[in-house]
Structures are given as C-alpha cells and as structure tokens.
Design an enzyme around this catalytic site. Sequence first.
Site, PDB file in Angstrom:
ATOM      1  CE  LYS A   1      81.615  50.040  31.160  1.00  0.00           C
ATOM      2  NZ  LYS A   1      81.443  50.072  32.647  1.00  0.00           N
TER       3      LYS A   1
ATOM      4  CE  LYS B   1      76.670  54.430  35.957  1.00  0.00           C
ATOM      5  NZ  LYS B   1      77.259  53.124  35.582  1.00  0.00           N
TER       6      LYS B   1
ATOM      7  CB  SER C   1      77.141  43.499  38.151  1.00  0.00           C
ATOM      8  OG  SER C   1      77.416  44.553  39.067  1.00  0.00           O
TER       9      SER C   1
ATOM     10  CG  ASP D   1      90.079  50.192  49.518  1.00  0.00           C
ATOM     11  OD1 ASP D   1      89.507  49.751  48.506  1.00  0.00           O
ATOM     12  OD2 ASP D   1      89.505  50.922  50.354  1.00  0.00           O
TER      13      ASP D   1
ATOM     14  CB  VAL E   1      84.650  45.305  40.918  1.00  0.00           C
ATOM     15  CG1 VAL E   1      85.395  44.839  39.667  1.00  0.00           C
ATOM     16  CG2 VAL E   1      83.169  45.473  40.610  1.00  0.00           C
TER      17      VAL E   1
ATOM     18  NE  ARG F   1      78.706  55.880  40.232  1.00  0.00           N
ATOM     19  CZ  ARG F   1      79.954  55.882  39.769  1.00  0.00           C
ATOM     20  NH1 ARG F   1      80.722  56.953  39.952  1.00  0.00           N
ATOM     21  NH2 ARG F   1      80.430  54.845  39.131  1.00  0.00           N
TER      22      ARG F   1
ATOM     23  CB  THR G   1      82.525  43.848  36.742  1.00  0.00           C
ATOM     24  OG1 THR G   1      81.148  44.184  36.495  1.00  0.00           O
ATOM     25  CG2 THR G   1      83.374  45.085  36.461  1.00  0.00           C
TER      26      THR G   1
END
Length: 399
Positions: free
Chosen positions: A108, A120, A190, A247, A228, A84, A194
Amino acid sequence: MISESSSSTRGILPEFRPFVRFSAHRAAEWTTLDPYHRPRDRGFGGVSTFEHEQVLIRTGRRSGLPVIVAVHSSALGPAVGGCRLRHYDDWRDGLTDVLRLSAGMTAKCAAAGLGNGGGKTVVAMPGGLTLTPALRRDVLHDVADTIDSLDGRYATGPDVGTAPDDMTVIGERTGHVLGKPVDQGGSGDSSVPTAAGTLAALRAVSGHLYGTPGLKGRRVAVVGVGSVGERLARMLAEEGAVLVLGDIDPAKRALSAELGAAWEDPDQALTADVDFLVPAALGGVLTERIVPRLHCAAIAGPANNQLAAPAVADLLHGRGIIWVPDYIAGAGGVTYAVTVELHRGTAEDGLTRVQAVENTVTELLTRTRSTGTTLAEAARELVERRLRTAAPAPAKESR
C-alpha cells in the site's frame, strides 16, 4: 513458560501458552511458534516464506492478551500500519492476520509513493471477551509498550476495532502513533480519506470503461457499511450513483433508507447486477466459488486482503472483471495520515495525495491495455519496482 502474572483475562487463553516460551514481558521469535500454523502464500498480504523483518508476540503485562506486532519492510522507511482489536477463535489466526496485513501495508505504501514500509498490530481477543473501559485502556497501554520497544521502526494508527481516541491512549506511552484526533495534533478519522481514495479509484475505472469518470447513474454495490463503507456510500450517493448496500448488521438498513438505496444481505449484495462491486468489510470475500456468480464490470474497495487466494485475480481477469488491488483502492487513509502527520503537510496536501489514486489507477489501466497484463500484475510490478529502487534502510546504531 509464560509467567502467571495477574491480569483481568487470566485463565481464558489456554491455547496461547504452549507456543510462547519466554516470559510475559519479552517477545517471542517465529521459531517458538507451532510450525504447522504458518500461512500459505497469498501474494501481497500473505507469505510463502518468512519475509518479515521483525515479529513481536507478547502477553500484555496488564491485559494478559496476546499483542502481536509485525514489521514487514522498512526498505522505503519506517513501517506504518493500524492497530486491530478483534476476536479470533485461535490466537494464531491473529498471527496469520498480522503477517498478511503488514505485507499488504508495504504494498500500500509503495504503490502510493510513500516513504514508509509496512507494519501492523493485532490484539487477538478470545471469543466472548467484552472490553470494559478499564481493560481496553490496559490493552492499549500494552500495545504502546510493545510498539515503543521497536524504537521508532514502526508507528501504528486506527484499524478495525480502534479509533482516534484509542490512539490518544496509546500516545500516553509512546510517540510512535498516528491518527489521533485533529484537536490533539493528529490527522483524525481515517475513514474519510480511505473512502475518498476508493472513490478516486472508482472514478478511474469508470473513465476506463465508460469514457467518463462521473458515477451518476452507475449501479454500485457496497458490501459492508461500517465507518469506511458508510462514508463511501454517502459520497457515491452525492455523485448520483444507484446504490445497493449490504451488511451483516441489520441496523445498518436505516442508511439504505436514508440514501434511497436497495438493501440486500451481504451475499446477495456481493452478486448483485451492478457496474461496480465495492468490498468494504473484512477480507477473503473474493473466492474461487464466488467469481462465477459475480455480475459486475469491476471491483474496487477498501477492504484489505479481498482475494481468498492469488489465483482469484486470474479468474476475475478471465471473466473480464477489472479488479483494483485493495492496497491501491484502500490507500487513502494511510496516505493522508502520513502526509499530514509525518510530512507535516496541510489537510489540503493530504487530500491532494489521496485523490492521486485516480491517476495511479488510470496509469495502471493504460499499461494493462498496452501490455495485455492484468491490473493485479501491473500493480505488483509497480510495487516491486519501487521496493527494488529504494535505498537500503540505514542500520541502527548499536548501544
């Protein structure tokens, strides 16, 4: 003290230096950090005691930015979790994020039945910093060097602020990376799996509430239409759902026009009168204050760490709102990447594993009906059971 090595960000991180006592090329241990900034207990995705196996904090040799890598658990196998790149008011907020997110990755992977633990990476960028192409490359190489120093205990992938092409750059300096473009042997973007995993979770909840997994005519609010959220909105539109989109980026309004969806600001979308609420942006949106204002039957979304506090799950249950834990609804991306890249499965194998989210949620909902527990409790029991029964990770050979 941190050495004064030259970098393109020299002088812009005054808050980082007092709390790391090693050189710029060595990792800081937890005991070197300001103890008053330890995160409070938030259940999975947060810690009340220091439960992580390893946390590395480095000043990037090239970028000068804080690179934080957390390995929460390797009980089920080597840790995986995204990289990230995000702006923070204080770099220690990035530390809090990486601790919570890596714990969430353990949950997860366990809930998805993967043979991997949770980890992470967070690069804590100061507000106002713009990543030039050269600085971005430096940051990614700093990330790669930090990950490579873990000698295979953790592999990274795309996350907020990074994409498959960034994984290619990381892959120039370490092999412990997932999610590179398909034409380079990776699993690619991804966001598609997802979104597909979240869609599967919604179908399971629809079957539980309405007797059919079909989403045609169901009102669904998607809050956050980034990579996503947009993919999921398109999938829902194809299913015939009636959409409300929200958003913070007004440019995303064009998507609502394209899909024939209603457009609201995020706060209004969050409390819209719908069947399903889908948090698809950053976490912490489900707070004690927002729960009384919700007008939905169920919540299932890919955003990580949706609950501002564990007690929010009980408040949702008290209102009769089903909440599918984010570490289940958002597991499609890591499930696909691990299946395709680590287990050498086909794309079809990966999608089959992703679609199994529907079965997982259905089984958990059946359990809640028979035991009277919440879905959050049933999911947590599933994760803890799989972690308890995992074989101890083999000790690494000393050198």
